[in-house]
Structures are given as structure tokens and as C-alpha cells.
Design an enzyme around this catalytic site. Sequence first.
Site, PDB file in Angstrom:
ATOM      1  N   TYR A 182       0.877  -1.185   0.000  1.00 30.12           N
ATOM      2  CA  TYR A 182       0.000   0.000   0.000  1.00 30.12           C
ATOM      3  C   TYR A 182       0.909   1.227   0.000  1.00 30.12           C
ATOM      4  O   TYR A 182       1.426   1.645   1.034  1.00 30.12           O
ATOM      5  CB  TYR A 182      -0.935  -0.012   1.210  1.00 30.12           C
ATOM      6  CG  TYR A 182      -1.788   1.237   1.330  1.00 30.12           C
ATOM      7  CD1 TYR A 182      -2.490   1.718   0.221  1.00 30.12           C
ATOM      8  CD2 TYR A 182      -1.879   1.931   2.526  1.00 30.12           C
ATOM      9  CE1 TYR A 182      -3.266   2.868   0.315  1.00 30.12           C
ATOM     10  CE2 TYR A 182      -2.661   3.076   2.630  1.00 30.12           C
ATOM     11  CZ  TYR A 182      -3.343   3.539   1.520  1.00 30.12           C
ATOM     12  OH  TYR A 182      -4.115   4.685   1.605  1.00 30.12           O
ATOM     13  N   ASP A 226      -2.296  -1.579  -3.950  1.00 24.35           N
ATOM     14  CA  ASP A 226      -2.674  -0.220  -4.290  1.00 24.35           C
ATOM     15  C   ASP A 226      -1.378   0.585  -4.291  1.00 24.35           C
ATOM     16  O   ASP A 226      -0.866   0.947  -3.230  1.00 24.35           O
ATOM     17  CB  ASP A 226      -3.672   0.327  -3.264  1.00 24.35           C
ATOM     18  CG  ASP A 226      -3.988   1.803  -3.490  1.00 24.35           C
ATOM     19  OD1 ASP A 226      -3.545   2.365  -4.511  1.00 24.35           O
ATOM     20  OD2 ASP A 226      -4.682   2.386  -2.633  1.00 24.35           O
ATOM     21  N   HIS A 238     -12.033   1.603  -4.549  1.00 26.80           N
ATOM     22  CA  HIS A 238     -11.282   0.688  -5.420  1.00 26.80           C
ATOM     23  C   HIS A 238     -12.121  -0.569  -5.662  1.00 26.80           C
ATOM     24  O   HIS A 238     -13.003  -0.895  -4.860  1.00 26.80           O
ATOM     25  CB  HIS A 238      -9.979   0.248  -4.755  1.00 26.80           C
ATOM     26  CG  HIS A 238      -9.005   1.352  -4.498  1.00 26.80           C
ATOM     27  ND1 HIS A 238      -7.848   1.523  -5.222  1.00 26.80           N
ATOM     28  CD2 HIS A 238      -9.009   2.338  -3.555  1.00 26.80           C
ATOM     29  CE1 HIS A 238      -7.179   2.562  -4.750  1.00 26.80           C
ATOM     30  NE2 HIS A 238      -7.861   3.072  -3.742  1.00 26.80           N
TER      31      HIS A 238
END
EC number: 3.1.11.2
Length: 266
Positions: A110, A153, A257
Site C-alpha cells: 500500500y 494499491d 477501489h
Amino acid sequence: MTFSLATWNINSVRLRMPIVQQFIVRNQPDILCLQEIKCQEPEFPYQPLKDLGYEHIIVHGQKGYHGVAIASKIPLLEDHRQNYCGMGDARHISAIFERGSRRIRLHNFYVPAGGDEPNREINPKFGHKLDFLEEMKVLKADMPGVSSILVGDLNIAPLEHDVWSHKQLLKIVSHTPVETDGMKDVIAKGGWLDLMRQHTPEPEKIYTWWSYRAKDWEAANKGRRLDHVWSSPELGPFLERIDILKEARGWNQPSDHVPVTAVFKF
């Protein structure tokens, strides 16, 4: 042998556990990587995932922010966390799993979002993002006897057709040249393969994120590809397809997302 791996920034796993369960029941990935779980490790909802067959779970969490987890039907070897930029943030977790005769190292990331202003002099969050990318450049896809997959991500849409308007987003964090060049450098220096673009080359658009700020996200369709699946080059020929579940953006209490699933056939 078919194998599937999904990645999803869930934006609070405890709040959105019902849609995680909905996705699992429908798609049944062998491994599910989650980002932005926003909880400490003891608070993670282990049991609902174990009830669905994910007996092997590793979590790198922190209170209220960030956090990454890997839930797997396949045994996970190791539980490695890298402290990028020395910030103590829960932004990375890694494990090894085996499929047939293959050993595969899986990284779940992340990457910092970077705030709103693309200038490190006035926005420390943007500087943190650039420093994080710089540290990622030493991460190599090719390891002796081990293949590699990197998902997560990554908060950057690196290519022109990874955003709804290249020109309008050139000064917007996630698509500025310093970020996109930085990500391309991570890929090049690490020897990574961008699997999402293997069967869907430009100029076809790919989006995995749609802002909460849009009144009608689907009609506006102002998306960005912020979520990624990379691998070491030798896994590329075994990729069967990438599935992006756009409809999940419209589910009850959605993340901004959507899940991305890579399906391999070994």
C-alpha cells in the site's frame, strides 16, 4: 493447474467485510491481498475468512490507518514486513507460497497516496511517496529459485491510458510525471512485468478506482488505474486473464477501489 490471486484496497476491512465475503463467494480466489485494512492485527476479522476456506492469514496492521493482509487457501511460508522509509507504517507484507513445483514470493503493498499538492517542499506526504518509490527500486523480481508477484494499491496511474484524461491529470497527484517516471523506474530496475497490460495494451483504458467525490461515478467514469499486478517475467506466459470487477464499485458501502484478479494456468 489454475491459480487465481486477487488484490483489493478495501478501505476498512471491518466496515466492508460483507462485500469481501460477497466477492469471495462469487470469485473464489486462491489468495486475496487486501490493503488499507485500517485495523490492528488482533482486530482483523480472521474467523469470517477462515469460515470461507482461507486458513492461512498474515496481517500487518496499525490502528486506524493503512495496513495490509494476505488471506490464502494455500499454506504461506514466512511473514516478512519491510519498514519503508523508517516510518513504522504498515504498508508492506510478503510471503512465499508453492504451486506445483514453483515457489513464488508474493509482495502486497500500500504505497502512500501523497496528499493533494504535488510538491514535496510544501507537502511532506508527497515527499514521503517519492522516497517510498525510491526504496522500492531495489526490489528485484528475479530471485534464485523463486518467482515473484507484486500486487497492491500503488497509488500511481503510470500510463497515459490509465487515467480518464492524461492532459487534465498531469498536475494531479497519482499521475504527475515525477510519479509516473518513478514507477516506470521501479518496474525497469526491478525487472518487473506489468501483467495488467499484457493482454490489454494501450490505448485501451484500464481503471480500478473511481472517486467518492463523483455524484454518479459510473456515468462520469473518471477512473484511474491505481491498483497493480506485476510479476517476474517467467510468469507472464502463464497469465490467462485479468478480471477487474467494476460492478463492485456500486455495491453496498463500497470501497472506491475494485478487486483485481489475476488468473494463471500452470
